[in-house]
Design a protein around this motif. Structure first.
Motif, short mmCIF file in Angstrom:
data_model
loop_
_atom_site.label_atom_id
_atom_site.label_comp_id
_atom_site.label_asym_id
_atom_site.label_seq_id
_atom_site.Cartn_x
_atom_site.Cartn_y
_atom_site.Cartn_z
N VAL A 142 -6.99 5.25 -8.91
CA VAL A 142 -6.37 5.15 -7.37
C VAL A 142 -7.46 5.70 -6.45
CG1 VAL A 142 -4.74 5.54 -5.96
CG2 VAL A 142 -4.01 5.22 -8.14
N VAL A 184 0.88 8.45 -8.42
CA VAL A 184 0.36 7.29 -9.27
C VAL A 184 -1.00 7.95 -9.99
CG1 VAL A 184 -0.84 5.27 -9.00
CG2 VAL A 184 1.40 5.42 -8.02
N LEU A 227 -0.35 -4.14 -4.48
CA LEU A 227 -1.05 -2.68 -4.40
C LEU A 227 -0.40 -1.62 -5.06
CD1 LEU A 227 -2.03 -3.33 -0.62
CD2 LEU A 227 -3.77 -3.35 -2.55
N GLY A 228 0.89 -1.86 -5.68
CA GLY A 228 1.37 -0.76 -6.13
C GLY A 228 2.78 -0.26 -5.44
N HIS A 287 4.65 3.61 -1.67
CA HIS A 287 3.57 4.06 -2.66
C HIS A 287 3.39 5.43 -2.75
CE1 HIS A 287 -0.09 3.94 -4.88
NE2 HIS A 287 -0.10 2.54 -4.97
N GLU A 296 3.43 -5.31 -2.77
CA GLU A 296 3.51 -5.08 -4.42
C GLU A 296 2.60 -5.10 -5.19
OE1 GLU A 296 8.59 -6.44 -4.30
OE2 GLU A 296 6.79 -7.83 -4.78
N LYS A 311 6.44 -0.17 -4.06
CA LYS A 311 7.91 -0.49 -4.68
C LYS A 311 8.92 -0.45 -3.48
CE LYS A 311 7.25 0.78 -9.40
NZ LYS A 311 5.65 0.46 -9.61
#
Length: 199
Positions: free
Chosen positions: A197, A184, A152-153, A179, A150, A155
């Motif tokens: 990113v 992103v 690291l992004g 992810h 989480e 979900k």
């Protein structure tokens, strides 16, 4: 471009355990990785599609590395494998843009930054491969690993109830984290943060 064109290994990383080495796994590592896998608690293996503590499964894993469908990083401390991060992708499937990250770490080094360092580097390696979406799955009680992903992004995308059965016959739920790298990246560029990113 190969995955190692933008990432350089071996890589030395400072952790609370001390310095560890992150390096690519190859055929010569089979015995060391088998010894590592065989000391893992069975519960830690449940989110993996196959039991890597079995020699024939590990031999197939090495063949997949040689074929290029799996890329694996080893975390090594004092000559001993203490963790493994793997990126699995299938360029011939309907989802060639998707990769799955699978990480396992020795119980005796947990809580000392090894899992975090391995997860961060495996994530960076996956980004360098140009993958547009990444997945990670684990049993729901692996709260430390979930928190790392989480961070690291990733979900939560799905909860698979009673999805795996351990050797005692007990069923466990699996959480799937995703992810969307492409989405992103686009959002970051829209906010004026190109390169946020990055591998």
């Amino acid at each position: 471009m190969s995955s190692t064109d933008t990432r350089s290994y071996p890589l030395r990383v400072a952790t609370e355990l001390g310095e560890i080495e992150l390096r690519m796994m190859g055929p010569a590592d089979e015995a060391a990785v088998l010894a590592f896998a065989q000391q893992l608690p069975v519960h830690d293996l449940l989110f993996l599609p196959r039991n890597i503590s079995e020699p024939k499964v590990l031999a197939a894993w090495v063949k997949d590395i040689e074929r290029g469908s799996i890329t694996s990083l080893l975390a090594v401390k004092s000559g001993r494998v203490v963790g493994c991060g793997t990126i699995v992708r299938d360029p011939l499937s309907w989802s060639p843009h998707v990769g799955e990250i699978r990480n396992v770490v020795s119980p005796d080094v947990r809580g000392r930054g090894v899992g975090r360092a391995l997860s961060q580097e495996t994530f960076a390696l996956a980004l360098s491969m140009g993958l547009e979406k990444l997945l990670a799955q684990m049993t729901v009680d692996q709260t430390g690993a979930i928190a790392i992903f989480e961070g690291l992004g990733f979900k939560a995308e799905a909860l698979l109830r009673d999805h795996v059965r351990d050797k005692a016959g007990k069923k466990h739920d699996i959480v799937v984290l995703g992810h969307n790298v492409a989405q992103v990246r686009a959002q970051m560029e829209a906010y004026g943060l190109p390169g946020a990113v990055q591998p």
